[in-house]
Design a protein around this motif. Sequence first.
Motif, PDB file in Angstrom:
ATOM      1  N   GLU A  53      10.489  47.828  89.642  1.00 27.48           N
ATOM      2  CA  GLU A  53      10.069  46.423  89.769  1.00 27.48           C
ATOM      3  C   GLU A  53       9.214  45.878  88.604  1.00 27.48           C
ATOM      4  N   ARG A  56      11.467  44.998  85.834  1.00 23.47           N
ATOM      5  CA  ARG A  56      12.240  43.881  85.897  1.00 23.47           C
ATOM      6  C   ARG A  56      11.092  42.655  85.482  1.00 23.47           C
ATOM      7  N   LYS A  57       9.930  42.708  86.181  1.00 28.30           N
ATOM      8  CA  LYS A  57       8.734  41.800  86.090  1.00 28.30           C
ATOM      9  C   LYS A  57       8.651  41.736  84.540  1.00 28.30           C
TER      10      LYS A  57
END
Length: 130
Positions: A53, A56-57
């Motif tokens: 996560e 991805r950010k």
Amino acid sequence: MAGLGDIVQKAFYLGVGLATTAGEQAGETLSSLGVQAQKLADEMVAKGEITTEEARKLVDDMVKSAQQQNLGQAPSSTTERAQKTTEPRRIEIVSDSEAPSSPSQSPEHISDMRKQVEALQEELKRMKNS
């Protein structure tokens, strides 16, 4: 005169061609940056340095930052931009009735400064008339 029209037309087409080429190159650069950022994020996930996560950010932030810089904008997050547009700018109002915070703002000092300004204005008038 027909020669001048041809030159103007060719200059226009040259400008359009240059703008198109620059746009294509910018798009290619942004897409390659996205690929490189994704590879870097994948390596960091594989090493256990960040989660998927977070990766991805990170990639999204890097691509957005590059796009904004390409458009000539300063990089900022979407929440900062939303905050700037929804909140009014804060202005501090200081009233004249407040006590002076320093000796340089005392009424005597202000009076002396006004006299100096008036004297300088009169001297300027005399210099203009001379």
